[in-house]
Scaffold this active site. Structure first.
Site, PDB file in Angstrom:
ATOM      1  N   GLY A 206     -33.989  33.930  68.618  1.00 40.08           N
ATOM      2  CA  GLY A 206     -34.466  33.524  67.297  1.00 40.08           C
ATOM      3  C   GLY A 206     -33.355  32.885  66.505  1.00 40.08           C
ATOM      4  N   PRO A 207     -33.704  32.275  65.377  1.00 39.79           N
ATOM      5  CG  PRO A 207     -34.927  31.315  63.646  1.00 39.79           C
ATOM      6  CD  PRO A 207     -35.056  32.203  64.812  1.00 39.79           C
ATOM      7  N   PRO A 208     -30.563  32.155  63.513  1.00 42.24           N
ATOM      8  CG  PRO A 208     -28.708  30.811  63.135  1.00 42.24           C
ATOM      9  CD  PRO A 208     -30.152  30.749  63.453  1.00 42.24           C
ATOM     10  N   GLY A 209     -29.657  35.044  61.634  1.00 39.10           N
ATOM     11  CA  GLY A 209     -29.982  35.811  60.429  1.00 39.10           C
ATOM     12  C   GLY A 209     -31.362  36.415  60.403  1.00 39.10           C
ATOM     13  CE  LYS A 212     -30.472  36.072  67.267  1.00 36.54           C
ATOM     14  NZ  LYS A 212     -30.645  35.480  65.920  1.00 36.54           N
ATOM     15  CB  THR A 213     -26.899  41.733  65.330  1.00 37.22           C
ATOM     16  OG1 THR A 213     -26.598  40.460  65.879  1.00 37.22           O
ATOM     17  CG2 THR A 213     -25.762  42.680  65.584  1.00 37.22           C
ATOM     18  CD  GLU A 428     -35.462  16.496  40.074  1.00 40.04           C
ATOM     19  OE1 GLU A 428     -36.429  16.926  40.752  1.00 40.04           O
ATOM     20  OE2 GLU A 428     -34.406  16.082  40.584  1.00 40.04           O
ATOM     21  CG  HIS A 431     -39.356  14.414  43.160  1.00 39.26           C
ATOM     22  ND1 HIS A 431     -39.536  13.685  44.306  1.00 39.26           N
ATOM     23  CD2 HIS A 431     -38.016  14.447  42.941  1.00 39.26           C
ATOM     24  CE1 HIS A 431     -38.345  13.281  44.757  1.00 39.26           C
ATOM     25  NE2 HIS A 431     -37.402  13.730  43.940  1.00 39.26           N
ATOM     26  CG  ASP A 504     -35.472  12.817  46.762  1.00 35.55           C
ATOM     27  OD1 ASP A 504     -35.396  14.028  46.967  1.00 35.55           O
ATOM     28  OD2 ASP A 504     -35.429  12.292  45.637  1.00 35.55           O
TER      29      ASP A 504
HETATM   30  P1  ADP Z   1     -28.858  37.778  63.724  1.00 37.93           P
HETATM   31  O1  ADP Z   1     -30.280  37.535  64.118  1.00 37.93           O
HETATM   32  O2  ADP Z   1     -28.165  36.489  63.436  1.00 37.93           O
HETATM   33  O3  ADP Z   1     -28.120  38.669  64.647  1.00 37.93           O
HETATM   34  P2  ADP Z   1     -28.443  39.944  61.920  1.00 37.93           P
HETATM   35  O4  ADP Z   1     -29.148  40.984  62.670  1.00 37.93           O
HETATM   36  O5  ADP Z   1     -26.970  39.968  61.989  1.00 37.93           O
HETATM   37  O6  ADP Z   1     -28.964  38.504  62.312  1.00 37.93           O
HETATM   38  O7  ADP Z   1     -28.938  40.009  60.403  1.00 37.93           O
HETATM   39  C1  ADP Z   1     -28.065  39.859  59.339  1.00 37.93           C
HETATM   40  C2  ADP Z   1     -28.496  40.694  58.170  1.00 37.93           C
HETATM   41  O8  ADP Z   1     -29.704  40.206  57.620  1.00 37.93           O
HETATM   42  C3  ADP Z   1     -28.798  42.126  58.533  1.00 37.93           C
HETATM   43  O9  ADP Z   1     -27.654  42.900  58.480  1.00 37.93           O
HETATM   44  C4  ADP Z   1     -29.812  42.537  57.491  1.00 37.93           C
HETATM   45  O10 ADP Z   1     -29.162  42.957  56.310  1.00 37.93           O
HETATM   46  C5  ADP Z   1     -30.538  41.255  57.187  1.00 37.93           C
HETATM   47  N1  ADP Z   1     -31.809  41.169  57.916  1.00 37.93           N
HETATM   48  C6  ADP Z   1     -32.147  40.220  58.796  1.00 37.93           C
HETATM   49  N2  ADP Z   1     -33.377  40.401  59.255  1.00 37.93           N
HETATM   50  C7  ADP Z   1     -33.852  41.512  58.677  1.00 37.93           C
HETATM   51  C8  ADP Z   1     -35.094  42.230  58.752  1.00 37.93           C
HETATM   52  N3  ADP Z   1     -36.085  41.827  59.547  1.00 37.93           N
HETATM   53  N4  ADP Z   1     -35.230  43.328  57.996  1.00 37.93           N
HETATM   54  C9  ADP Z   1     -34.230  43.738  57.195  1.00 37.93           C
HETATM   55  N5  ADP Z   1     -33.057  43.117  57.087  1.00 37.93           N
HETATM   56  C10 ADP Z   1     -32.855  42.012  57.796  1.00 37.93           C
HETATM   57 ZN    ZN Z   2     -35.367  13.643  44.164  1.00 42.45          ZN
HETATM   58 MG    MG Z   3     -26.286  38.400  65.535  1.00 48.66          MG
END
Ligand code: ADP
Ligand code: ZN
Ligand code: MG
Length: 614
Positions: A206-209, A212-213, A428, A431, A504
């Site tokens: 999946g995308p970053p953030g 997953k971790t 603005e 738009h 834009d």
């Molecule tokens: P990645 O997918 O890049 O590994 P992380 O697991 O490191 O992302 O997520 C970073 C932070 O974002 C987490 O520590 C948490 O605080 C927040 N976060 C991301 N997804 C969720 C989720 N589904 N529920 C709650 N917190 C989330």
């Molecule tokens: Zn504009």
């Molecule tokens: Mg990660």
């Protein structure tokens, strides 16, 4: 959660320090002190002193002549004079009756000099060698010289990560898949009775953030089994073969501790597709090969489950993805409306919130935001509440922090001339008006002309009631028209262009391009794919898959779409010229207006127009 030993300086470090200090004293300082007692003199004064009978001893050296005198107080002073080719020197010395040839300075005892010149350097080199060995070993993580490549995977057990599935909001499918794995490890018999085999590995993509971790940590928290966690980059070492050794060691440890879970974060660092490219990296390939072998090698029934996480699944080696290795692929996508709301709620548990905070509104305004961004929004809001001197976070904090995350902080003292400000206001409103006058475009939520640190001089926020999954051709076209609306207003009112429309233009072109190349929405290409997107989770780089002639035709098509949209925007603004002025002046005065204010003025003018037509 991972414990770290504070590195202590070994005793040997201090020993070496002392030795080095001693050496410096011996070789530099002592001779310097000796030297200090010797005074410079010239040959003529030597001869004069010799004649005068002041000299007691003389020693001739290779390049100088040293002689000893006593001064008035009877202190001995050594003088050094440059040597001259003086054949009568010996005669003169004999005549003067001094002892000569005798050694004035005391030589070091042969034993000490042997120690200094031979033993000390050997000792120092031996000690330095030892130290280097140690630091090398420490990097390899092994206790003695022969066990290169001990893994330093850390073991997490239940309580240590402090995360559970309750900390992960949304992502229900991913949680379900992982729960099953955890359950299998707890109660293997339940599954074995039926004959089900535990999946060997699951890959979180999946995308970053998106968490997953976080999910992997939650698994560690939920599972009652040892949890090995290591990042892909930790396998990449300076020397070829080290990474492979680490993999071997990790799996050996894991098998000893089975049932257990091994988590490899950012697995794309080692799992990249092997190819013949020049940039191929022996070390990485060996590490990957070892990983493949290990994953095949161990017995699935033993209960070692491997979790991997990556945001570049398309770059992974196909061998890694085949069943029997990572046979499960768990998508961890960007959260939908409900998911965003849940994530906001999870993160606001620890934050003092006012009771009537409306998370749904915030979730609506953050379409496309990742979990990490949402967590950041809550934190920014809390920080703002503190800045404002409040003890609780309220709705306005949240709204403002959404904008901070999208567009950066307000630049309160940015220097903008009144003329520029006026242009931005018309831009603005352009738009917003084009958006409002078209069917099926998202309602205007907020318009502002307060500059932001991202460089935006103002922006129009449109917020949909629900998340959109499908977009029709008309909706996409209307979006492009809305994007051209800003520039169209500038043209119409000021008769000139400014540089303010660059973003834009970029967005409109991207949209129009994807309509032609990927969405099959152009007049002449029907359902032909002209572009492939790689790296979909990291911005998505598109590459053309067509001939150069076709590429030129694509450009024509894209231009046609944009031109049509631009014309549409201009004609909408022409029709609404009066209200455009009214709204722009209102915005200039207020700087920020809400969607309701905007709609009120718009609707009022519409009624007026209706009234005028009898
Ligand atoms: P990645 O997918 O890049 O590994 P992380 O697991 O490191 O992302 O997520 C970073 C932070 O974002 C987490 O520590 C948490 O605080 C927040 N976060 C991301 N997804 C969720 C989720 N589904 N529920 C709650 N917190 C989330
Ligand atoms: Zn504009
Ligand atoms: Mg990660």
């Amino acid at each position: 959660m991972q414990e770290q030993k504070t590195p202590k300086k070994p005793l040997i470090f201090y020993t070496i320090l002392v030795l080095i200090i001693l050496l410096v004293l011996n070789m530099v300082v002592v001779p310097m002190l000796m030297r200090a007692q010797i005074r410079e003199a010239d040959y003529s004064s030597f001869l004069a002193d010799l004649k005068a009978g002041k000299i007691e001893q003389v020693q001739q050296q290779d390049d100088q002549i040293l002689y000893l005198e006593k001064d008035e107080n009877g202190r001995e002073i050594i003088y050094a004079a440059g040597l001259m080719n003086d054949p009568q020197l010996v005669t003169r010395l004999e005549e003067a009756g001094v002892t000569f040839g005798a050694v004035v300075q005391e030589e070091m005892s042969p034993f000490v000099s042997f120690l200094l010149t031979w033993i000390l350097p050997i000792v120092i080199f031996a000690v330095i060698g030892q130290l280097m060995m140690r630091s090398l070993q420490k990097r390899m993580g092994g206790p003695n010289a022969m066990t290169f490549g001990k893994s330093n995977a850390k073991i997490y057990v239940q309580a240590q990560t402090g995360k559970t599935f309750a900390d992960v909001a949304g992502e229900d499918e991913a949680k379900e898949a992982l729960t099953e794995i955890v359950d299998f490890l707890h109660e293997p018999s339940k599954y074995q009775k039926i004959g089900a085999v535990l999946p060997k590995g699951a890959l979180l993509v999946g995308p970053p953030g998106t968490g997953k971790t976080l999910l992997a940590k939650a698994v560690a928290g939920e599972a009652d089994v040892p949890f090995f966690s290591i990042s892909g980059s930790e396998f990449v070492e300076m020397f070829v073969g080290m990474g492979a050794a680490k993999v071997r060691d990790l799996f050996k440890q894991a098998q000893e501790k089975a049932p257990c879970i091994v988590f490899i974060d950012e697995i794309d660092t080692i799992g990249k597709r092997r190819d013949n490219a020049l940039s191929s990296n022996d070390e990485r390939e060996q590490t990957l090969n070892q990983l493949l072998t290990e994953m095949d090698g161990f017995d699935g029934k033993k209960g070692v489950v491997i979790l991997g996480a990556t945001n570049r699944p398309d770059s992974l080696d196909p061998a890694l993805l085949r069943p029997g290795r990572f046979d499960r692929r768990i998508p961890v996508e960007l959260p939908d409306l409900n998911g965003r709301k849940a994530i906001l709620q999870v993160h606001s548990r620890e934050v003092q919130m006012e009771d009537q905070v409306d998370f749904t509104a915030i979730a609506r305004a953050t379409s496309g935001a990742s979990g990490a961004q949402l967590a950041n929004i809550i934190n920014e809001a809390a920080l703002r509440a503190v800045r404002m001197g409040r003890t609780q976070v309220n709705q306005s904090d949240l709204e403002e922090s959404v904008e901070v995350v999208i567009a950066g902080y307000q630049r309160k003292n940015a220097v903008i001339t009144p003329k520029e400000k006026e242009i931005v206001a018309y831009h603005e409103i352009g738009h917003a008006l084009v958006a409002a006058r078209q069917s099926e475009s998202a309602p205007v939520h907020k318009i502002t002309i307060i500059p932001r640190t991202s460089g935006a001089l103002g922006y129009t926020m449109q917020v949909d009631e629900t998340d959109r999954v499908l977009m029709t051709k008309e909706e996409l076209f209307n979006r492009i028209a809305t994007l051209t609306g800003g520039r169209a207003a500038e043209e119409l009112i000021f008769g000139t262009f400014t540089s303010g429309a660059s973003n834009d233009i970029e967005q409109a072109t991207k949209l129009a391009r994807s309509m032609v190349t990927r969405l099959g929405m152009s007049a002449s290409f029907d359902m032909m794919a002209l572009e492939t997107v790689s790296n979909q989770y990291l911005g998505g780089d598109a590459s053309l898959t067509c001939s150069a002639q076709t590429a030129a035709r694509i450009d024509d098509e894209v231009l046609t779409i944009i031109q049509k949209a631009h014309e549409k925007a201009i004609s909408i603004l022409k029709e609404n010229n009066e209200v455009l002025h009214k709204l722009a002046h209102y915005l200039l005065e207020k700087e920020t207006i809400t969607g309701e204010e905007f709609m009120d003025i718009l609707n009022a003018s519409q009624q007026a127009a209706v009234c005028l037509e009898p």
